[in-house]
Enzyme design. Structure first.
Site, PDB file in Angstrom:
ATOM      1  N   HIS A 154       0.848  -1.190   0.000  1.00  0.00           N
ATOM      2  CA  HIS A 154       0.000   0.000   0.000  1.00  0.00           C
ATOM      3  C   HIS A 154       0.885   1.242   0.000  1.00  0.00           C
ATOM      4  CE1 HIS A 154      -3.354  -2.661   1.783  1.00  0.00           C
ATOM      5  NE2 HIS A 154      -3.484  -2.538   0.473  1.00  0.00           N
ATOM      6  N   GLU A 157       1.690   3.798   3.032  1.00  0.00           N
ATOM      7  CA  GLU A 157       2.191   3.212   4.275  1.00  0.00           C
ATOM      8  C   GLU A 157       3.723   3.297   4.306  1.00  0.00           C
ATOM      9  OE1 GLU A 157       0.059  -0.551   4.436  1.00  0.00           O
ATOM     10  OE2 GLU A 157      -1.851   0.504   4.230  1.00  0.00           O
ATOM     11  N   HIS A 283       2.599  -3.534   6.894  1.00  0.00           N
ATOM     12  CA  HIS A 283       1.618  -2.470   6.606  1.00  0.00           C
ATOM     13  C   HIS A 283       1.638  -1.463   7.748  1.00  0.00           C
ATOM     14  CE1 HIS A 283      -0.838  -4.359   3.291  1.00  0.00           C
ATOM     15  NE2 HIS A 283      -0.102  -5.378   3.680  1.00  0.00           N
ATOM     16  N   GLU A 356       0.844  -4.805  11.130  1.00  0.00           N
ATOM     17  CA  GLU A 356       0.384  -3.421  10.991  1.00  0.00           C
ATOM     18  C   GLU A 356       1.194  -2.603  11.984  1.00  0.00           C
ATOM     19  OE1 GLU A 356      -1.902  -1.994   9.000  1.00  0.00           O
ATOM     20  OE2 GLU A 356      -2.996  -3.729   8.205  1.00  0.00           O
TER      21      GLU A 356
HETATM   22  O1  0X9 Z   1      -6.787  -4.172   4.545  1.00  0.00           O
HETATM   23  C1  0X9 Z   1      -5.605  -4.510   4.398  1.00  0.00           C
HETATM   24  O2  0X9 Z   1      -5.119  -4.862   3.334  1.00  0.00           O
HETATM   25  C2  0X9 Z   1      -4.675  -4.487   5.613  1.00  0.00           C
HETATM   26  N1  0X9 Z   1      -4.883  -3.315   6.377  1.00  0.00           N
HETATM   27  S1  0X9 Z   1      -4.429  -1.857   5.770  1.00  0.00           S
HETATM   28  O3  0X9 Z   1      -4.980  -0.835   6.644  1.00  0.00           O
HETATM   29  N2  0X9 Z   1      -2.851  -1.726   5.837  1.00  0.00           N
HETATM   30  O4  0X9 Z   1      -4.861  -1.772   4.440  1.00  0.00           O
HETATM   31  C3  0X9 Z   1      -5.003  -5.649   6.510  1.00  0.00           C
HETATM   32  C4  0X9 Z   1      -4.870  -6.957   5.857  1.00  0.00           C
HETATM   33  C5  0X9 Z   1      -5.126  -7.986   6.840  1.00  0.00           C
HETATM   34  N3  0X9 Z   1      -5.205  -9.210   6.193  1.00  0.00           N
HETATM   35  C6  0X9 Z   1      -6.363  -9.855   6.134  1.00  0.00           C
HETATM   36  N4  0X9 Z   1      -7.411  -9.397   6.796  1.00  0.00           N
HETATM   37  N5  0X9 Z   1      -6.364 -10.929   5.417  1.00  0.00           N
HETATM   38 ZN    ZN Z   2      -1.832  -1.728   4.140  1.00  0.00          ZN
END
Ligand code: 0X9
Ligand code: ZN
Length: 403
Positions: A154, A157, A283, A356
């Site tokens: 992303h 980030e 992330h 994260e």
């Molecule tokens: O949404 C995402 O891709 C991640 N959070 S972010 O705020 N950095 O975009 C979290 C991904 C977590 N992974 C899964 N939930 N599979």
């Molecule tokens: Zn992310």
């Protein structure tokens, strides 16, 4: 509860049927950052499905970036929103690496430590930027378990690229002087990809920076962490709408960035065996350690048996004890499909985690914390990274199993 659900549904329908705003969007349609307290996982999944840009989830506090229109819809749906003031421009003070500086940092590591470091390109981004990768390994022969760290799927980030560069710095400069580092570099092959999404990063930095750009730069932009090919688009954990921040792309691996990373990981199958055993995808932000699966809230699935779930949980919790992040299954946040860690595990049985990083909420600077926190917040993960590396020969050892 029911009334709120109905309201969420109505709000979601309203959003779905409101034509996407183009470049003619009113100037006051810029997103602002808000916090919503007391959210549950079903509510967060519903909010994600509304197409709301979720910045973070810490405990029950959700941080979102929403336009005035979306803020109103959330209010209509019964949520209480608290505005978080934007960071001051001074806080941009740039010690964060640009794409070119990151490329240079990777080259410099090779120049300075040619005995252990080799650089190459994983492949090219949509806009034809090379995606640099560093391979680190020292003395010692035979089959070495391999560990992959990647950052910045992303774009906004930025702290994550610093994390990967910090790993490079630590595992090169500490080689030969720090016993634990020397042992790990000698007995593992460490792969580091500091910027998976260089086009997005360059775009986010352009014109004064802090544009809040998340996706790659292919057309409307694809969310790379929804473009991976395991159960792509299966479960309402991504969007088919091109304007969404979680747009999953036209097909699994439609993004060149996920394609080249997939091909790299596939290429590590040598003699029928995947050499990479462990992986962290960095992330920001929320301060969490997350493990698969993301497509379902079930702990055990056709892909994850009970021992494997226990292994993920135990190592995840042990790593989180070192950095004081919150450990949980990724779907405890909200459902995601097409994420990198689901693919890594389901396709290759790579023990794959999402970290994260700092901060927990918008108060710490959200996606743009002051550069003064970089050293502290990257070093905060030293013990977790070391732990991941140390278990790479047999991750189930963490629950007393042999491999
Ligand atoms: O949404 C995402 O891709 C991640 N959070 S972010 O705020 N950095 O975009 C979290 C991904 C977590 N992974 C899964 N939930 N599979
Ligand atoms: Zn992310």
């Amino acid at each position: 509860m029911f009334r709120r659900r109905l309201a969420v549904f109505l709000a979601a329908s309203l959003l779905a049927f409101t034509p996407a705003l183009g470049s003619s969007a009113a100037p006051n349609d810029q997103p602002s950052t808000y916090e919503i307290s007391g959210t549950t996982q079903p509510q967060r999944t519903a909010i994600a499905r509304m197409g709301i840009d979720i910045h973070a989830v810490h405990g029950q506090v959700m941080t979102v970036g929403v336009t005035p229109r979306e803020a109103n819809l959330l209010k209509v749906a019964g949520y209480r929103l608290t505005l978080v003031p934007p960071p001051s421009r001074e806080e941009l003070a740039n010690k964060y690496h640009s794409y070119t500086e990151t490329q240079q940092a990777v080259k410099d590591a090779v120049t300075k430590y040619p005995a252990i470091a080799q650089a190459s390109s994983v492949g090219q981004s949509y806009e034809k930027r090379d995606i640099p990768i560093l391979r680190l390994t020292g003395a010692g022969t035979g089959d070495k378990p391999e560990v992959l760290f990647n950052c910045n799927q992303h774009a906004r980030e930025h702290l994550t690229a610093e994390m990967c560069l910090h790993i490079i710095d630590r595992y090169t400069s500490g080689y030969g002087s720090d016993a634990e580092i020397t042992k790990m570099v000698d007995s593992r092959i460490i792969w580091i990809i500091p910027m998976v999404n260089p086009d997005g990063i360059e775009y986010d930095n352009a014109g004064g920076g802090q544009r809040g750009w998340r996706k790659n730069r292919q057309g409307p932009g694809t969310d790379l962490n929804r473009n991976w090919g395991f159960k792509w688009g299966c479960c309402g954990g991504s969007s088919g709408s091109t304007s969404s921040e979680t747009y999953r792309g036209t097909a699994a691996f439609s993004a060149p960035e996920t394609q080249v990373l997939r091909d790299f990981v596939n290429s590590r199958v040598v003699g029928g065996k995947q050499r990479i055993t462990a992986h962290i995808d960095f992330h920001t932000y929320s301060e969490l350690v997350l493990w698969p699966m993301g497509y379902t809230t079930a702990d055990t699935t056709p892909e994850v048996n009970a021992d494997q779930a226990k292994t993920f949980q135990t190592l995840g919790r042990n790593m989180a004890a070192t950095n004081r992040y919150t450990p949980e299954q990724s779907s405890d946040l909200y459902i995601t499909d097409g994420s990198i860690i689901d693919w890594m595990w389901a396709t290759h049985k790579i023990w794959s985690y999402t970290f994260e990083m700092y901060p927990t909420g918008a108060a710490g600077g959200g996606f743009y914390p002051p550069a003064s926190v970089i050293d502290r917040e990257t070093a905060r993960n030293d013990a977790a990274v070391a732990m991941m590396l140390s278990y790479a020969d047999c991750v189930p050892r963490v629950i007393g199993k042999t491999c």
